[in-house]
Design a protein around this motif. Structure first.
Motif, PDB file in Angstrom:
ATOM      1  N   UNK A 202       0.714  -1.120  -0.044  1.00 30.58           N
ATOM      2  CA  UNK A 202       0.120   0.029   0.063  1.00 30.58           C
ATOM      3  C   UNK A 202       0.887   1.441  -0.101  1.00 30.58           C
ATOM      4  N   UNK A 203       1.993   1.444   0.867  1.00 33.30           N
ATOM      5  CA  UNK A 203       2.724   2.547   0.859  1.00 33.30           C
ATOM      6  C   UNK A 203       3.366   2.801  -0.442  1.00 33.30           C
ATOM      7  N   UNK A 204       4.122   1.524  -0.916  1.00 35.67           N
ATOM      8  CA  UNK A 204       4.784   1.765  -2.220  1.00 35.67           C
ATOM      9  C   UNK A 204       3.923   2.153  -3.485  1.00 35.67           C
ATOM     10  N   UNK A 205       2.864   1.420  -3.448  1.00 34.73           N
ATOM     11  CA  UNK A 205       1.836   1.803  -4.554  1.00 34.73           C
ATOM     12  C   UNK A 205       1.068   3.231  -4.566  1.00 34.73           C
ATOM     13  N   UNK A 206       1.219   3.342  -3.427  1.00 36.21           N
ATOM     14  CA  UNK A 206       0.540   5.066  -3.201  1.00 36.21           C
ATOM     15  C   UNK A 206       1.688   6.124  -3.797  1.00 36.21           C
ATOM     16  N   UNK A 207       2.818   5.809  -3.376  1.00 31.71           N
ATOM     17  CA  UNK A 207       3.890   6.589  -3.829  1.00 31.71           C
ATOM     18  C   UNK A 207       3.863   6.783  -5.190  1.00 31.71           C
ATOM     19  N   UNK A 208       3.898   5.512  -5.763  1.00 28.19           N
ATOM     20  CA  UNK A 208       4.059   5.353  -7.459  1.00 28.19           C
ATOM     21  C   UNK A 208       2.802   5.890  -7.944  1.00 28.19           C
ATOM     22  N   UNK A 209       1.462   5.759  -7.472  1.00 29.38           N
ATOM     23  CA  UNK A 209       0.244   6.198  -8.307  1.00 29.38           C
ATOM     24  C   UNK A 209       0.353   8.009  -7.807  1.00 29.38           C
ATOM     25  N   UNK A 210       0.966   8.322  -6.872  1.00 30.35           N
ATOM     26  CA  UNK A 210       0.690   9.895  -6.595  1.00 30.35           C
ATOM     27  C   UNK A 210       1.777  10.616  -7.663  1.00 30.35           C
ATOM     28  N   UNK A 211       2.645   9.654  -8.277  1.00 25.33           N
ATOM     29  CA  UNK A 211       3.765  10.492  -9.101  1.00 25.33           C
ATOM     30  C   UNK A 211       5.039  10.737  -8.427  1.00 25.33           C
ATOM     31  N   UNK A 212       5.290  10.137  -7.246  1.00 23.60           N
ATOM     32  CA  UNK A 212       6.506  10.531  -6.714  1.00 23.60           C
ATOM     33  C   UNK A 212       7.435   9.865  -7.367  1.00 23.60           C
ATOM     34  N   UNK A 213       8.885  10.298  -7.491  1.00 25.11           N
ATOM     35  CA  UNK A 213      10.022   9.740  -8.150  1.00 25.11           C
ATOM     36  C   UNK A 213      10.611   8.753  -7.473  1.00 25.11           C
ATOM     37  N   UNK A 214       9.862   7.708  -7.292  1.00 27.71           N
ATOM     38  CA  UNK A 214      10.303   6.360  -6.647  1.00 27.71           C
ATOM     39  C   UNK A 214      10.642   5.426  -7.851  1.00 27.71           C
ATOM     40  N   UNK A 215      11.863   4.785  -7.839  1.00 23.85           N
ATOM     41  CA  UNK A 215      12.460   4.089  -8.983  1.00 23.85           C
ATOM     42  C   UNK A 215      11.955   2.492  -8.801  1.00 23.85           C
ATOM     43  N   UNK A 216      12.189   2.222  -7.520  1.00 14.89           N
ATOM     44  CA  UNK A 216      12.551   0.544  -7.378  1.00 14.89           C
ATOM     45  C   UNK A 216      11.944   0.419  -5.689  1.00 14.89           C
ATOM     46  N   UNK A 242       1.377  -6.230  -8.154  1.00 16.56           N
ATOM     47  CA  UNK A 242       0.793  -4.774  -7.439  1.00 16.56           C
ATOM     48  C   UNK A 242       1.694  -3.526  -7.985  1.00 16.56           C
ATOM     49  N   UNK A 243       2.741  -3.733  -7.961  1.00 21.16           N
ATOM     50  CA  UNK A 243       3.621  -2.461  -8.118  1.00 21.16           C
ATOM     51  C   UNK A 243       4.168  -2.262  -9.497  1.00 21.16           C
ATOM     52  N   UNK A 244       4.652  -3.424 -10.339  1.00 19.79           N
ATOM     53  CA  UNK A 244       5.084  -3.332 -11.431  1.00 19.79           C
ATOM     54  C   UNK A 244       6.390  -2.274 -11.697  1.00 19.79           C
ATOM     55  N   UNK A 245       7.331  -2.282 -10.797  1.00 18.84           N
ATOM     56  CA  UNK A 245       8.319  -1.704 -10.603  1.00 18.84           C
ATOM     57  C   UNK A 245       9.493  -2.707 -10.493  1.00 18.84           C
ATOM     58  N   UNK A 246      10.905  -2.028 -10.724  1.00 17.31           N
ATOM     59  CA  UNK A 246      11.748  -2.982 -10.134  1.00 17.31           C
ATOM     60  C   UNK A 246      11.975  -3.200  -8.710  1.00 17.31           C
ATOM     61  N   UNK A 414       3.610   2.613 -14.620  1.00 12.36           N
ATOM     62  CA  UNK A 414       2.137   2.051 -14.509  1.00 12.36           C
ATOM     63  C   UNK A 414       1.647   3.048 -13.225  1.00 12.36           C
ATOM     64  N   UNK A 415       0.475   3.101 -13.318  1.00 13.62           N
ATOM     65  CA  UNK A 415      -0.319   4.036 -11.975  1.00 13.62           C
ATOM     66  C   UNK A 415      -1.819   3.816 -11.912  1.00 13.62           C
ATOM     67  N   UNK A 416      -2.373   4.059 -10.779  1.00 13.20           N
ATOM     68  CA  UNK A 416      -3.885   3.758 -10.613  1.00 13.20           C
ATOM     69  C   UNK A 416      -4.488   4.819 -10.087  1.00 13.20           C
ATOM     70  N   UNK A 417      -5.751   5.003 -10.627  1.00  8.59           N
ATOM     71  CA  UNK A 417      -6.779   6.213 -10.084  1.00  8.59           C
ATOM     72  C   UNK A 417      -8.115   5.468  -9.679  1.00  8.59           C
ATOM     73  N   UNK A 418      -8.805   6.065  -9.191  1.00 11.80           N
ATOM     74  CA  UNK A 418     -10.173   5.776  -8.869  1.00 11.80           C
ATOM     75  C   UNK A 418     -11.304   6.802  -9.427  1.00 11.80           C
ATOM     76  N   UNK A 419     -12.301   6.136 -10.173  1.00 15.20           N
ATOM     77  CA  UNK A 419     -13.458   7.171 -10.632  1.00 15.20           C
ATOM     78  C   UNK A 419     -14.540   6.531 -10.112  1.00 15.20           C
ATOM     79  N   UNK A 420     -15.292   7.750  -9.349  1.00 19.56           N
ATOM     80  CA  UNK A 420     -16.526   7.335  -8.782  1.00 19.56           C
ATOM     81  C   UNK A 420     -17.522   8.318  -8.993  1.00 19.56           C
ATOM     82  N   UNK A 421     -18.838   8.133  -8.544  1.00 19.31           N
ATOM     83  CA  UNK A 421     -19.713   9.009  -8.908  1.00 19.31           C
ATOM     84  C   UNK A 421     -19.820   9.979  -7.611  1.00 19.31           C
TER      85      UNK A 421
END
Length: 742
Positions: A202-216, A242-246, A414-421
């Motif tokens: 959850x931590x690493x994925x949030x950093x990745x999804x938010x666009x933090x410059x994390x490489x691995x 889940x992460x699709x990163x090095x 890769x990244x992930x966002x949520x679309x909701x009503x």
């Protein structure tokens, strides 16, 4: 999941992995180790480091506590031994670690969050000054939950949880990328394979999804002495899916006193790690029995290799080890690719700005494509690579950026966002507030919780703020420039704290310091807290965020004002500085003053010298201590400086008791026009309400008398501007200079 090699080309540094006598013969992966008792060579009959390993990490020597144990004094000698050794033998190294809630300097605990952020920035700056380039960096170490007791302090020092819950980590990675864009930036943690798998992901994925410059991501792997191959394979796949990163195995050791059992465990797990195509390298955490962090993990006993070490040597010579695919060819980062959406959640049909940060180290970008659930959103050929994404359906959307270079090579992220009503985002009154001006604190943007405001935000001014609450305000800055804000607050306690920020498509901007909220005695008694903005505001649309770092207080209004330019002669108000470090605005009667001073801190003001000449000053000051003092310097546009003298603040008995201190300015202010006035704290404890600058002897653009002179060629005039002959005696003016002709 099969990963494309192009997805994972993200490494750092300038070292080429050569074919050598070292154990790893794979040009795209390293088998590394750490220093032993602070030294590179283990001694005791153990083979030389460079004959075994082709990557090195300092066990302790590059940690903040080891380098800056005394504030302001940096000792890089231990770290240099390892880094210089790596350069000498042409292999890579890793900086471990910039932020860690365990081994930080003891003096950090005595500072305020504002002061700690300044200290962290200073630590990053000194590391950058010392190591201009770094191949790999553990940017943050062990931040999952309460892994380390210092994590809450580090979190508060870097901006708190904020919009993502992990904003403090995002900020740390942004600060690292700003200084070392070509380094592989890694998040590193333990228990990530056995006990905190979901929290870690959850931590690493949030950093990745938010666009933090994390490489691995880095798995320390201290806890694997009895793990089964089935469990290890499952968890590694779970992480990677889940992460699709090095991934790096960063601190592997097998604690077992039984030689054969240790060997059997290495045989079982090392190939699973090494041969994974997303694994960029393996670092063992020590190799000498009795000199490792965990007992019985050493691979050499009394200079003789244990069976596990013998097997490792044999395995590294196999074709499987030599030819295993790695994510970083040559262990270098060619591509920096990060997807940064304006928010991680968006209402259906609401445009979501998204920026793809794309940078290639040695190649040229031809195009950047953005996909959502495999449907092409945009093809972009010019930077900045920004587009709007409008989702017509709800649900999770998987984003993918594909960067194509002119040579045809591709790099993915890769990244992930949520679309909701829900309610689409808009200003509270459907009319964007204009600045300068006043914003009512409870009139934050309409929209979804988690997009325009946090779930614990309230529109009631009679409800106290909550920890980590945040509210965003879309505004229109009419006039660019430097600004300050006055925030009306009320509180019945002392520990409230906030800061004003903006989550841009580039980074998180901290506009104010972490500002303490005073105890006003009642939730209905409001006082203004003055906060100069630390960044220049451009004209146009901005979305400001009020971050409640420590809640329990009340906010009424936020007033944005231009930072004034002060005229000399005239009065400079202490609190209206342009920028500062280790000082702040404090209350002074019904207004504010410059205070909260720390030795070495400073504030800068824009001043316009309208009358050159000799000056004196009258400073309204206070202090509860002896020997508080400041220095004053005028900085010209060309960077040259003129010392104006010292401001010695007498002990007035209280910080709230002000007196006037009068003195002459040391040097003549010769140049009219705009300058920067810097006031620096030489001894802490003083407050400055204002300084009145008085021109005591105006000049007319003519320099002061410099001494006896003889007549030179050229016209000469008396003080009335009348021409005089060479026989004239007295004060004359020639070429704009006063001369005494005898």
């Amino acid at each position: 999941m099969k990963l494309k090699q192009s997805l994972l080309l993200m490494a750092a540094g300038f070292f080429v992995m050569p074919v050598s006598a070292q154990l790893s013969q794979n040009p795209n992966k390293f088998l590394g180790n750490i220093t032993t008792r602070g030294q590179v060579e283990a001694g005791g009959g153990v083979p030389s480091y460079h004959t075994l390993w082709n990557q090195i990490t300092c066990e302790n020597e590059s940690k903040w506590a080891s380098v800056e144990g005394t504030r302001g004094s940096f000792n890089w000698s231990g770290a240099d031994r390892a880094f210089n050794y790596a350069q000498q033998h042409n292999f890579t190294h890793k900086f471990h670690a910039l932020i860690w809630g365990a081994q930080y300097p003891n003096w950090l605990e005595s500072l305020s969050p504002k002061e700690r952020f300044s200290a962290i920035t200073n630590w990053f700056d000194h590391a950058k000054e010392h190591y201009k380039t770094l191949p790999m960096i553990d940017v943050v170490n062990e931040a999952v939950g309460n892994h380390q007791p210092g994590n809450p302090m580090m979190k508060a020092s870097l901006g708190g949880g904020g919009k993502t819950g992990y904003d403090w980590l995002i900020k740390a990675f942004e600060m690292a990328y700003e200084r070392w864009p070509d380094a592989i930036l890694i998040y590193n943690d333990y228990n990530s394979i056995r006990w905190n798998v979901n929290e870690y992901i959850d931590l690493v994925k949030t950093l990745r999804n938010a666009g933090a410059p994390i490489d691995a991501y880095g798995n320390q792997s201290h806890e694997l002495s009895d793990i089964s191959t089935t469990e290890l394979s499952r968890v590694l796949k779970q992480q990677q899916d889940a992460l699709q990163m090095p991934m790096f195995i960063t601190e592997l050791d097998i604690a077992n006193a039984n030689d054969n059992q240790q060997k059997a465990q290495y045989e079982a797990i090392l190939p699973l790690m090494w041969e994974a195509p997303y694994c960029a390298g393996v670092t063992l955490w020590g190799y000498v029995l009795g000199a490792t962090w965990v007992d019985n993990t050493g691979l050499y006993r009394n200079g003789t290799e244990r069976p596990a070490m013998t097997w490792i040597k044999e395995y590294m010579q196999t074709d499987a080890a030599k030819n295993a695919v790695g994510p970083f060819p040559g262990t270098k980062k060619e591509a920096s690719v990060y997807i940064r959406p304006a928010a991680l959640k968006v209402a259906k049909d609401d445009p979501l700005p998204i920026k793809v940060h794309a940078r290639l180290a040695t190649k040229t970008i031809e195009k950047v494509e953005l996909y959502a659930n495999d449907e092409l959103v945009a093809t972009m050929t010019e930077a900045p690579y920004v587009t709007d994404y409008v989702a017509a359906t709800t649900g999770m959307k998987n984003l993918k950026a594909v960067v194509t270079a002119t040579d045809g090579s591709t790099y993915e992220r890769f990244s992930t966002i949520t679309v909701t009503r829900g309610t689409q985002r808009s200003p509270y009154n459907d009319e964007t507030p204009k600045l300068p001006g006043v914003i009512n604190a409870n009139e934050y943007d309409k929209g979804l919780s988690g997009v325009a405001f946090s779930a614990n935000a309230s529109r009631s001014t009679t409800t106290a703020t909550s920890d980590d609450a945040w509210m965003e305000y879309t505004v229109d800055v009419q006039e660019e420039g430097y600004y300050s804000v006055d925030v009306e607050v009320a509180s019945t306690k002392d520990d409230g704290r906030f800061h004003l920020s903006e989550y841009t498509l580039d980074n998180i901007i901290f506009y104010t310091d972490f500002t303490e909220v005073p105890n006003t005695g009642s939730k209905d008694t409001f006082k203004s807290v003055h906060c100069p903005l630390k960044q220049y505001l451009t004209a146009g649309r901005h979305v400001f965020c009020m971050n409640v770092d420590k809640g329990g207080f009340y906010i009424k209004t936020i007033t944005f004002k231009h930072t004034p330019t002060f005229s000399l002669p005239g009065v400079v108000e202490g609190e209206d500085y342009l920028t500062s470090e280790n000082v702040g605005a404090v209350t002074a009667g019904d207004g504010f003053a410059l205070g909260n001073t720390v030795a070495g801190g400073w504030a800068e003001y824009v001043v316009n010298v309208t009358q050159p000449g000799k000056y004196s000053y009258e400073a309204t000051v206070s202090s509860a201590v002896d020997n508080a003092s400041f220095s004053m310097t005028l900085i010209n546009n060309d960077g040259s400086e003129k010392t104006l003298g010292s401001l010695i603040v007498p002990n007035t008995g209280s910080n709230d008791t002000y007196t006037i201190k009068t003195a002459k300015i040391r040097n003549t202010l010769k140049e009219a026009g705009e300058h920067t006035l810097r006031i620096k704290v030489t001894n802490a404890g003083g407050n400055i309400d204002n300084i009145k600058f008085i021109c005591t002897e105006p000049t007319t653009g003519i320099s002061d008398i410099e001494g006896d002179d003889t007549v030179a060629a050229g016209n000469m005039y008396n003080l009335y501007g009348m021409p005089v002959t060479s026989g004239y005696r007295g004060i004359a003016i020639q070429n704009g200079k006063k001369l005494i002709i005898k």
